[in-house]
Design a protein around this motif. Structure first.
Motif, mmCIF file in Angstrom:
data_model
loop_
_atom_site.group_PDB
_atom_site.id
_atom_site.type_symbol
_atom_site.label_atom_id
_atom_site.label_comp_id
_atom_site.label_asym_id
_atom_site.label_seq_id
_atom_site.Cartn_x
_atom_site.Cartn_y
_atom_site.Cartn_z
ATOM 1 N N ASP A 50 0.823 -1.213 0.000
ATOM 2 C CA ASP A 50 0.000 0.000 0.000
ATOM 3 C C ASP A 50 0.857 1.263 0.000
ATOM 4 O OD1 ASP A 50 -2.296 -1.511 -0.030
ATOM 5 O OD2 ASP A 50 -2.606 -1.421 2.139
ATOM 6 N N GLN A 51 1.927 1.261 0.794
ATOM 7 C CA GLN A 51 2.812 2.418 0.854
ATOM 8 C C GLN A 51 3.515 2.648 -0.489
ATOM 9 O OE1 GLN A 51 5.188 1.026 4.097
ATOM 10 N NE2 GLN A 51 3.991 2.093 5.665
ATOM 11 N N THR A 52 3.938 1.554 -1.118
ATOM 12 C CA THR A 52 4.581 1.670 -2.431
ATOM 13 C C THR A 52 3.631 2.285 -3.443
ATOM 14 O OG1 THR A 52 5.983 -0.265 -2.001
ATOM 15 C CG2 THR A 52 5.705 0.401 -4.303
ATOM 16 N N SER A 53 2.373 1.838 -3.418
ATOM 17 C CA SER A 53 1.369 2.374 -4.332
ATOM 18 C C SER A 53 1.133 3.858 -4.069
ATOM 19 C CB SER A 53 0.059 1.601 -4.188
ATOM 20 O OG SER A 53 -0.946 2.135 -5.006
ATOM 21 N N TYR A 54 1.088 4.242 -2.790
ATOM 22 C CA TYR A 54 0.846 5.645 -2.429
ATOM 23 C C TYR A 54 1.952 6.541 -2.969
ATOM 24 C CZ TYR A 54 0.294 9.884 0.329
ATOM 25 O OH TYR A 54 0.153 11.198 0.706
ATOM 26 N N PHE A 55 3.210 6.169 -2.717
ATOM 27 C CA PHE A 55 4.323 6.998 -3.166
ATOM 28 C C PHE A 55 4.465 6.972 -4.683
ATOM 29 C CE2 PHE A 55 5.587 6.550 1.310
ATOM 30 C CZ PHE A 55 5.897 7.875 1.602
ATOM 31 N N TYR A 56 4.129 5.844 -5.300
ATOM 32 C CA TYR A 56 4.172 5.766 -6.761
ATOM 33 C C TYR A 56 3.211 6.786 -7.374
ATOM 34 C CZ TYR A 56 4.160 3.798 -11.466
ATOM 35 O OH TYR A 56 4.273 3.626 -12.818
ATOM 36 N N ASN A 57 2.025 6.912 -6.793
ATOM 37 C CA ASN A 57 1.041 7.876 -7.297
ATOM 38 C C ASN A 57 1.516 9.320 -7.111
ATOM 39 O OD1 ASN A 57 -0.794 5.954 -8.211
ATOM 40 N ND2 ASN A 57 -1.796 5.793 -6.217
ATOM 41 N N LEU A 58 2.245 9.585 -5.999
ATOM 42 C CA LEU A 58 2.795 10.931 -5.810
ATOM 43 C C LEU A 58 3.825 11.254 -6.889
ATOM 44 C CD1 LEU A 58 3.351 11.333 -1.951
ATOM 45 C CD2 LEU A 58 1.736 12.572 -3.384
ATOM 46 N N PHE A 59 4.700 10.283 -7.175
ATOM 47 C CA PHE A 59 5.685 10.496 -8.247
ATOM 48 C C PHE A 59 4.984 10.702 -9.586
ATOM 49 C CE2 PHE A 59 8.933 8.681 -5.396
ATOM 50 C CZ PHE A 59 10.025 9.468 -5.723
ATOM 51 N N ARG A 60 3.934 9.930 -9.827
ATOM 52 C CA ARG A 60 3.227 10.047 -11.095
ATOM 53 C C ARG A 60 2.591 11.425 -11.237
ATOM 54 N NH1 ARG A 60 -1.247 5.628 -12.297
ATOM 55 N NH2 ARG A 60 -2.225 6.737 -10.565
ATOM 56 N N GLU A 61 2.033 11.956 -10.138
ATOM 57 C CA GLU A 61 1.454 13.298 -10.192
ATOM 58 C C GLU A 61 2.532 14.353 -10.470
ATOM 59 O OE1 GLU A 61 -1.714 14.592 -7.495
ATOM 60 O OE2 GLU A 61 -1.508 12.643 -6.514
ATOM 61 N N MET A 62 3.710 14.183 -9.842
ATOM 62 C CA MET A 62 4.797 15.123 -10.109
ATOM 63 C C MET A 62 5.232 15.038 -11.565
ATOM 64 S SD MET A 62 7.341 15.373 -6.812
ATOM 65 C CE MET A 62 7.573 13.606 -6.544
ATOM 66 N N GLU A 63 5.281 13.818 -12.094
ATOM 67 C CA GLU A 63 5.661 13.640 -13.494
ATOM 68 C C GLU A 63 4.665 14.330 -14.422
ATOM 69 O OE1 GLU A 63 6.713 9.914 -16.471
ATOM 70 O OE2 GLU A 63 4.995 9.771 -15.098
ATOM 71 N N GLU A 64 3.374 14.183 -14.145
ATOM 72 C CA GLU A 64 2.351 14.811 -14.980
ATOM 73 C C GLU A 64 2.494 16.327 -14.965
ATOM 74 O OE1 GLU A 64 -1.312 13.341 -13.452
ATOM 75 O OE2 GLU A 64 -1.107 11.365 -14.386
ATOM 76 N N GLU A 65 2.729 16.896 -13.792
ATOM 77 C CA GLU A 65 2.908 18.347 -13.706
ATOM 78 C C GLU A 65 4.195 18.779 -14.404
ATOM 79 O OE1 GLU A 65 0.904 20.595 -12.812
ATOM 80 O OE2 GLU A 65 -0.643 19.240 -12.054
ATOM 81 N N TYR A 66 5.247 17.982 -14.253
ATOM 82 C CA TYR A 66 6.535 18.306 -14.852
ATOM 83 C C TYR A 66 6.437 18.455 -16.368
ATOM 84 C CZ TYR A 66 11.499 17.660 -16.064
ATOM 85 O OH TYR A 66 12.770 17.808 -16.572
ATOM 86 N N HIS A 67 5.634 17.598 -17.001
ATOM 87 C CA HIS A 67 5.497 17.621 -18.453
ATOM 88 C C HIS A 67 4.309 18.460 -18.927
ATOM 89 C CE1 HIS A 67 8.701 14.777 -19.198
ATOM 90 N NE2 HIS A 67 8.192 13.953 -18.307
ATOM 91 N N SER A 68 3.587 19.067 -17.993
ATOM 92 C CA SER A 68 2.417 19.843 -18.369
ATOM 93 C C SER A 68 2.801 21.249 -18.811
ATOM 94 C CB SER A 68 1.440 19.933 -17.189
ATOM 95 O OG SER A 68 1.901 20.873 -16.228
#
Length: 320
Positions: free
Chosen positions: A150-168
């Motif tokens: 669960d913790q891995t999934s939580y942090f993975y989603n945070l990284f994914r959100e940062m990635e989306e903003e980074y390329h936005s």
């Protein structure tokens, strides 16, 4: 102050990632950081880079603060003088200014990594040293947290959100990335504190604040080593004067908080830098001696052996 863009372009013919080598990423980081200045952030997926089995990445001094989440693949990383075997479920924090090398053990890797400067994180904060208040950023090595599913999934989603903003194309993406990065650090700090209560940072403690201020001062004296320039040295009375306390008060406070005198902390830092320069550079012992402000190489050798049990030559040969 002109704001620097947080962009990073992968050549078009290599945008599929599989042709883009990990070693080249490190060089691109250093080149881009030199051009962009202090405000710097970028994020990548670990599977975008070719990580063949057992490629040795030569040691280099890491310029950025790095956080990476491993969801696939395994590798041995060396941070400072310590080896870490990293595997899926690991969230790892690496401080700027330490030597880093790596050796991959399998081909396929997955997860995220992001790199940033302290200036980027604290750009809109009154406390420009806020990053150093987190318990997993220090100059010794790194901190790795083993996460459950669960913790891995939580942090993975945070990284994914940062990635989306980074390329936005969002005009406010820097602020949003900083907010997400802060959430990541706060959540990770909670895990560290729950597992290691000694990592809890009490900013209300005057002794701890003085210790942090002293540490910041003497760490700055070692900054020239990043460019292989000699360190600057001060007498304890100079540090005390800069901190507006007496020498005795500084000595007693540092001893009470850390269990070591200021001189012992500085000596340990010198030994650590000497060790890293011996292991990760081709500098001669005499050159290292003068970088660390020892006038006599023979005295430097005796000093190093006194606290490590090995001469500089023996230390270099044993670990290589």
């Amino acid at each position: 102050m002109k704001k620097n863009k947080i962009t990073f372009s992968i050549p078009a013919n290599e945008s599929n990632g599989r042709k883009y080598h990990w070693g080249r990423l490190q060089q691109e980081w250093r080149d881009t950081l030199n051009k962009s200045g202090e405000i710097y952030f970028e994020i990548h997926r670990r599977d975008e880079y070719r990580l063949k089995s057992n490629p040795l990445i030569a040691p280099f001094r890491q310029d950025l603060y790095i956080i990476f989440l491993i969801t696939g693949g395994e590798a041995v990383h060396n941070f400072g003088n310590q080896d870490y075997y990293l595997k899926p479920g690991i969230l790892c924090f690496v401080s700027a200014g330490i030597f880093v090398s790596r050796q991959s053990t399998i081909n396929e890797h997955a997860g995220y990594l992001c790199g940033f400067t302290s200036a980027f994180f604290s750009q809109n904060l009154s406390d420009k040293d806020s990053l150093l208040h987190y318990p997993f950023f220090n100059t010794e090595a790194s901190v790795s947290l083993q996460l459950d599913t669960d913790q891995t999934s939580y942090f993975y989603n945070l990284f994914r959100e940062m990635e989306e903003e980074y390329h936005s194309t969002n005009a406010n993406k820097e602020e949003l990335i900083r907010a997400l990065l802060t959430i990541l650090l706060q959540k990770a700090q909670r895990l560290v504190i729950s597992d290691r209560t000694d990592c809890l940072v009490d900013n209300s403690n005057a002794g701890l604040r003085l210790t942090k201020a002293f540490t910041k001062l003497f760490e700055a004296d070692f900054e020239p080593l990043k460019k292989l320039h000699g360190i600057t040295t001060k007498h304890l009375s100079q540090y005390a004067s800069n901190l507006h306390v007496t020498q005795n008060h500084l000595n007693d406070t540092i001893k009470a908080v850390s269990g070591k005198t200021p001189g012992e902390l500085i000596r340990e830092r010198i030994i650590k830098e000497a060790s890293q320069l011996l292991l990760h550079t081709q500098l001669t012992i005499a050159e290292i001696c003068f970088l660390l402000k020892f006038e006599d190489p023979s005295y430097f050798s005796r000093f190093f052996k006194r606290y490590t049990g090995l001469t500089p030559t023996q230390h270099r040969k044993q670990y290589k």
